[in-house]
Design an enzyme around this catalytic site. Sequence first.
Site, short mmCIF file in Angstrom:
data_model
loop_
_atom_site.label_atom_id
_atom_site.label_comp_id
_atom_site.label_asym_id
_atom_site.label_seq_id
_atom_site.Cartn_x
_atom_site.Cartn_y
_atom_site.Cartn_z
N ILE A 1 0.73 -1.02 0.03
CA ILE A 1 0.12 0.01 -0.19
C ILE A 1 0.81 1.32 -0.05
O ILE A 1 1.06 2.02 1.13
CB ILE A 1 -1.05 0.07 1.29
CG1 ILE A 1 -1.65 -1.23 1.32
CG2 ILE A 1 -1.94 1.30 1.09
CD1 ILE A 1 -2.72 -1.49 2.57
N PRO A 2 1.61 1.64 -1.09
CA PRO A 2 2.28 2.70 -1.05
C PRO A 2 1.52 4.06 -1.01
O PRO A 2 0.29 3.92 -1.36
CB PRO A 2 3.03 2.52 -2.49
CG PRO A 2 2.36 1.54 -3.20
CD PRO A 2 1.68 0.91 -2.40
N HIS A 3 2.00 5.01 -0.45
CA HIS A 3 1.15 6.15 -0.26
C HIS A 3 2.01 7.47 -0.24
O HIS A 3 3.21 7.35 0.07
CB HIS A 3 0.47 6.07 0.80
CG HIS A 3 0.98 5.78 2.09
ND1 HIS A 3 1.29 4.51 2.38
CD2 HIS A 3 1.45 6.26 3.23
CE1 HIS A 3 1.68 4.34 3.63
NE2 HIS A 3 2.03 5.45 4.20
N GLY A 4 1.47 8.60 -0.57
CA GLY A 4 2.38 9.76 -0.65
C GLY A 4 1.47 11.00 -0.61
O GLY A 4 0.04 10.80 -0.89
#
Length: 154
Positions: free
Chosen positions: A64-67
């Site tokens: 769950i990559p997030h930015g």
Amino acid sequence: MRLTDLLTPKAVVTSLKATSKKQLLLELSEKAAEISGLQAREIFDALLQRERLGSTGIGEGVAIPHGKLGKLKNIFGIFARLERPVDFDALDNAPVDLVFALITPESAGADHLKALACAARMLRDPAMVATIRATRDPGALYSLIAHRSQPHAA
């Protein structure tokens, strides 16, 4: 918060081609740029910056990559099933084939955490993950996710 608040049908990719974590993040950034109108490089940099703090690979083939981005007004997500799993430096060292990328405004605060929790809940359900992995059609996959995110769904 429901996943349908974060995801549109055009944000679901069922056969993403990537051979590395970096290429995967770049492909997700390009898709996110199409949806948001922001620059892919800006999105990629935000995702990569977060990955430098520690992998967002949560295990069992899921990441769950997030930015966070200052110019963004609303939280949105991109869901992708990879054609072939890639090494993602996940907690369990297993390669990743399911990815829910979240892009949030810098000011999102608690909503950012709620969105992460919502995605994680869905992707920690073994039956749901098995169904997602077996679904090849983007529309059907979106419908599956939408149904799962309804309050009455299991």
